[in-house]
Scaffold this motif. Structure first.
Motif, PDB file in Angstrom:
ATOM      1  N   ALA A 113      65.101  14.682   4.416  1.00  0.00           N
ATOM      2  CA  ALA A 113      63.645  14.675   4.263  1.00  0.00           C
ATOM      3  C   ALA A 113      63.066  16.058   4.487  1.00  0.00           C
ATOM      4  CB  ALA A 113      63.031  13.669   5.237  1.00  0.00           C
ATOM      5  N   ALA A 114      63.642  16.805   5.428  1.00  0.00           N
ATOM      6  CA  ALA A 114      63.177  18.165   5.678  1.00  0.00           C
ATOM      7  C   ALA A 114      63.431  19.058   4.472  1.00  0.00           C
ATOM      8  CB  ALA A 114      63.868  18.730   6.915  1.00  0.00           C
ATOM      9  N   VAL A 115      64.601  18.922   3.867  1.00  0.00           N
ATOM     10  CA  VAL A 115      64.905  19.706   2.661  1.00  0.00           C
ATOM     11  C   VAL A 115      63.905  19.385   1.558  1.00  0.00           C
ATOM     12  CG1 VAL A 115      66.564  19.974   0.777  1.00  0.00           C
ATOM     13  CG2 VAL A 115      67.359  20.016   3.155  1.00  0.00           C
ATOM     14  N   ARG A 116      63.655  18.100   1.344  1.00  0.00           N
ATOM     15  CA  ARG A 116      62.719  17.698   0.272  1.00  0.00           C
ATOM     16  C   ARG A 116      61.310  18.222   0.547  1.00  0.00           C
ATOM     17  NH1 ARG A 116      65.593  12.824   1.340  1.00  0.00           N
ATOM     18  NH2 ARG A 116      67.211  12.462  -0.230  1.00  0.00           N
ATOM     19  N   ARG A 117      60.910  18.258   1.804  1.00  0.00           N
ATOM     20  CA  ARG A 117      59.569  18.762   2.146  1.00  0.00           C
ATOM     21  C   ARG A 117      59.443  20.227   1.737  1.00  0.00           C
ATOM     22  NH1 ARG A 117      59.563  17.660   7.301  1.00  0.00           N
ATOM     23  NH2 ARG A 117      58.426  15.714   7.136  1.00  0.00           N
ATOM     24  N   PHE A 118      60.448  21.006   2.059  1.00  0.00           N
ATOM     25  CA  PHE A 118      60.405  22.418   1.683  1.00  0.00           C
ATOM     26  C   PHE A 118      60.465  22.606   0.169  1.00  0.00           C
ATOM     27  CE2 PHE A 118      61.789  23.407   6.127  1.00  0.00           C
ATOM     28  CZ  PHE A 118      60.788  24.325   6.414  1.00  0.00           C
ATOM     29  N   MET A 119      61.312  21.820  -0.504  1.00  0.00           N
ATOM     30  CA  MET A 119      61.489  21.998  -1.940  1.00  0.00           C
ATOM     31  C   MET A 119      60.233  21.656  -2.734  1.00  0.00           C
ATOM     32  SD  MET A 119      64.391  23.353  -2.527  1.00  0.00           S
ATOM     33  CE  MET A 119      64.430  23.150  -4.316  1.00  0.00           C
ATOM     34  N   ALA A 120      59.288  20.992  -2.091  1.00  0.00           N
ATOM     35  CA  ALA A 120      58.047  20.614  -2.774  1.00  0.00           C
ATOM     36  C   ALA A 120      56.972  21.694  -2.684  1.00  0.00           C
ATOM     37  CB  ALA A 120      57.509  19.307  -2.192  1.00  0.00           C
ATOM     38  N   ILE A 121      57.262  22.793  -1.956  1.00  0.00           N
ATOM     39  CA  ILE A 121      56.253  23.819  -1.766  1.00  0.00           C
ATOM     40  C   ILE A 121      56.820  25.188  -2.151  1.00  0.00           C
ATOM     41  CG2 ILE A 121      55.133  22.539   0.093  1.00  0.00           C
ATOM     42  CD1 ILE A 121      56.451  24.488   2.077  1.00  0.00           C
ATOM     43  N   SER A 122      55.913  26.132  -2.371  1.00  0.00           N
ATOM     44  CA  SER A 122      56.301  27.521  -2.621  1.00  0.00           C
ATOM     45  C   SER A 122      56.803  28.141  -1.314  1.00  0.00           C
ATOM     46  CB  SER A 122      55.085  28.294  -3.141  1.00  0.00           C
ATOM     47  OG  SER A 122      55.397  29.638  -3.362  1.00  0.00           O
ATOM     48  N   PRO A 123      57.802  29.004  -1.342  1.00  0.00           N
ATOM     49  CA  PRO A 123      58.486  29.585  -2.505  1.00  0.00           C
ATOM     50  C   PRO A 123      59.744  28.842  -2.938  1.00  0.00           C
ATOM     51  CG  PRO A 123      59.150  30.746  -0.538  1.00  0.00           C
ATOM     52  CD  PRO A 123      58.177  29.686  -0.082  1.00  0.00           C
ATOM     53  N   PHE A 124      59.930  27.609  -2.479  1.00  0.00           N
ATOM     54  CA  PHE A 124      61.160  26.870  -2.764  1.00  0.00           C
ATOM     55  C   PHE A 124      61.130  26.155  -4.113  1.00  0.00           C
ATOM     56  CE2 PHE A 124      60.691  27.240   1.794  1.00  0.00           C
ATOM     57  CZ  PHE A 124      61.958  27.578   2.229  1.00  0.00           C
ATOM     58  N   THR A 125      59.947  25.716  -4.522  1.00  0.00           N
ATOM     59  CA  THR A 125      59.821  24.914  -5.739  1.00  0.00           C
ATOM     60  C   THR A 125      60.427  25.643  -6.941  1.00  0.00           C
ATOM     61  OG1 THR A 125      57.782  23.939  -4.906  1.00  0.00           O
ATOM     62  CG2 THR A 125      58.185  23.761  -7.255  1.00  0.00           C
ATOM     63  N   GLY A 126      61.206  24.895  -7.723  1.00  0.00           N
ATOM     64  CA  GLY A 126      61.801  25.438  -8.932  1.00  0.00           C
ATOM     65  C   GLY A 126      63.115  26.159  -8.719  1.00  0.00           C
ATOM     66  N   ARG A 127      63.518  26.303  -7.472  1.00  0.00           N
ATOM     67  CA  ARG A 127      64.785  26.963  -7.186  1.00  0.00           C
ATOM     68  C   ARG A 127      65.899  25.928  -6.994  1.00  0.00           C
ATOM     69  NH1 ARG A 127      64.473  32.375  -4.862  1.00  0.00           N
ATOM     70  NH2 ARG A 127      62.362  33.186  -5.085  1.00  0.00           N
ATOM     71  N   ARG A 128      67.132  26.386  -7.065  1.00  0.00           N
ATOM     72  CA  ARG A 128      68.282  25.513  -6.842  1.00  0.00           C
ATOM     73  C   ARG A 128      68.696  25.629  -5.377  1.00  0.00           C
ATOM     74  NH1 ARG A 128      74.209  25.771  -9.854  1.00  0.00           N
ATOM     75  NH2 ARG A 128      74.948  23.711  -9.142  1.00  0.00           N
ATOM     76  N   PRO A 129      68.753  24.510  -4.640  1.00  0.00           N
ATOM     77  CA  PRO A 129      68.995  24.590  -3.200  1.00  0.00           C
ATOM     78  C   PRO A 129      70.469  24.694  -2.832  1.00  0.00           C
ATOM     79  CG  PRO A 129      68.596  22.326  -3.818  1.00  0.00           C
ATOM     80  CD  PRO A 129      68.407  23.150  -5.077  1.00  0.00           C
ATOM     81  N   VAL A 130      70.719  25.407  -1.739  1.00  0.00           N
ATOM     82  CA  VAL A 130      72.033  25.520  -1.111  1.00  0.00           C
ATOM     83  C   VAL A 130      71.855  25.152   0.357  1.00  0.00           C
ATOM     84  CG1 VAL A 130      73.937  27.074  -0.526  1.00  0.00           C
ATOM     85  CG2 VAL A 130      72.664  27.409  -2.656  1.00  0.00           C
ATOM     86  N   PHE A 131      72.769  24.341   0.882  1.00  0.00           N
ATOM     87  CA  PHE A 131      72.688  23.946   2.292  1.00  0.00           C
ATOM     88  C   PHE A 131      74.048  24.083   2.946  1.00  0.00           C
ATOM     89  CE2 PHE A 131      72.411  20.223   5.452  1.00  0.00           C
ATOM     90  CZ  PHE A 131      71.930  21.039   6.460  1.00  0.00           C
ATOM     91  N   LEU A 132      74.093  24.810   4.073  1.00  0.00           N
ATOM     92  CA  LEU A 132      75.290  24.935   4.885  1.00  0.00           C
ATOM     93  C   LEU A 132      75.086  24.189   6.195  1.00  0.00           C
ATOM     94  CD1 LEU A 132      75.554  27.409   2.898  1.00  0.00           C
ATOM     95  CD2 LEU A 132      76.820  28.555   4.740  1.00  0.00           C
ATOM     96  N   GLY A 133      75.996  23.263   6.510  1.00  0.00           N
ATOM     97  CA  GLY A 133      75.960  22.520   7.760  1.00  0.00           C
ATOM     98  C   GLY A 133      77.365  22.196   8.209  1.00  0.00           C
ATOM     99  N   ASP A 134      77.490  21.640   9.429  1.00  0.00           N
ATOM    100  CA  ASP A 134      78.837  21.440   9.946  1.00  0.00           C
ATOM    101  C   ASP A 134      79.079  20.079  10.580  1.00  0.00           C
ATOM    102  OD1 ASP A 134      79.268  22.086  13.347  1.00  0.00           O
ATOM    103  OD2 ASP A 134      77.299  22.006  12.403  1.00  0.00           O
TER     104      ASP A 134
END
Length: 262
Positions: free
Chosen positions: A183-204
């Motif tokens: 949900a946090a990722v989706r929140r960011f992806m809905a706003i600038s400067p994330f919108t329209g970019r392809r996301p990468v996530f690193l976790g462990d």
């Protein structure tokens, strides 16, 4: 949602092609080695500098997605300030200098924490109180992980509905259902400067799986560091050192990944 976790063997994280990327980063176990106590970790000047360069190159499309609070993330990486989803998204700061939106803890969480701490009081288990989240760290006492998990599962009955137990590599956490990295990722992806970019996530860790699902649904790149069990991540990196090296190789010195003028 990908409901069929992949086997432990994953291909290594690839070199990224040219494109407009958004970068999401877990902290502990991904950028920093775990310590017996959460306060014992340290951030090198080199890592702080690397993240600052990446943030500039990606036009600010970089965010921590972490179980730590926004306040603690800021303290660790000071003076660098990035966008942050803290406490698995229960609190967030959508801009580096913006306000922190936080969630309240239920009144009985403190009492539960006290009871569990008394039960596990051996000087090695660390009880971390993070508002609506209770984390029990057993890295220094792995033999107590099963008992800690049992106590947290019992505590569910004493909290309002809407809580869940999340096991980790070296501990267990009790948190609201809405605490979800996806949900946090989706929140960011809905706003600038994330919108329209392809996301990468690193976790462990287990708590990052929800974030990997969101990344996969968005057609992004999901990478698990030092995977120890089933995962929906597409790729892996063997350890923290390799994760940092991969970030440097793909984002630090590649002008193709820098922000393009609009």
């Amino acid at each position: 949602m990908n409901s069929l976790p992949k086997a432990l063997s994953l291909p290594a994280a690839p070199d990224l092609p040219e494109g407009q990327w958004a970068l999401f980063l877990d902290i502990d176990g991904t950028l920093l080695e775990h310590a017996a106590h959460p306060d014992a970790v340290s951030v090198s000047d080199q890592l702080r500098s690397l993240l600052g360069v990446i943030d500039e190159r990606l036009g600010g499309a970089v965010a921590f997605i972490t179980g730590r609070s926004v306040e603690v993330a800021d303290r660790l990486f000071h003076p660098l300030k990035l966008r942050v989803a803290g406490l698995y998204g229960l609190e967030h700061r959508l801009a580096p200098d913006g306000p922190v939106v936080a969630a309240d803890a239920p009144a009985d969480m403190a009492a539960l924490a006290d009871a569990i701490e008394a039960e596990l009081d051996d000087g090695q288990v660390h009880i971390e109180r993070k508002g609506p989240i209770l984390a029990i760290h057993t890295r220094a006492a792995p033999h107590l992980l099963a008992r800690a998990t049992e106590l947290v599962e019992q505590a569910l009955a004493e909290l309002p509905k809407g809580y869940r137990v999340i096991p980790g590599n070296a501990g267990v956490e009790l948190m609201p259902l809405e605490a979800a990295k996806g949900a946090a990722v989706r929140r960011f992806m809905a706003i600038s400067p994330f919108t329209g970019r392809r996301p990468v996530f690193l976790g462990d860790d287990t708590a990052d799986e929800n974030g990997f699902e969101a990344i996969n649904e968005a057609g992004g790149i999901s990478i698990r560091v030092r995977p120890r069990g089933p995962t929906v991540a597409q790729y892996q990196l063997d350890d923290v050192t390799r994760a940092i090296a991969w970030l440097a190789a793909n984002f630090e010195a590649s002008p193709a990944l820098a922000r393009k003028a609009s």
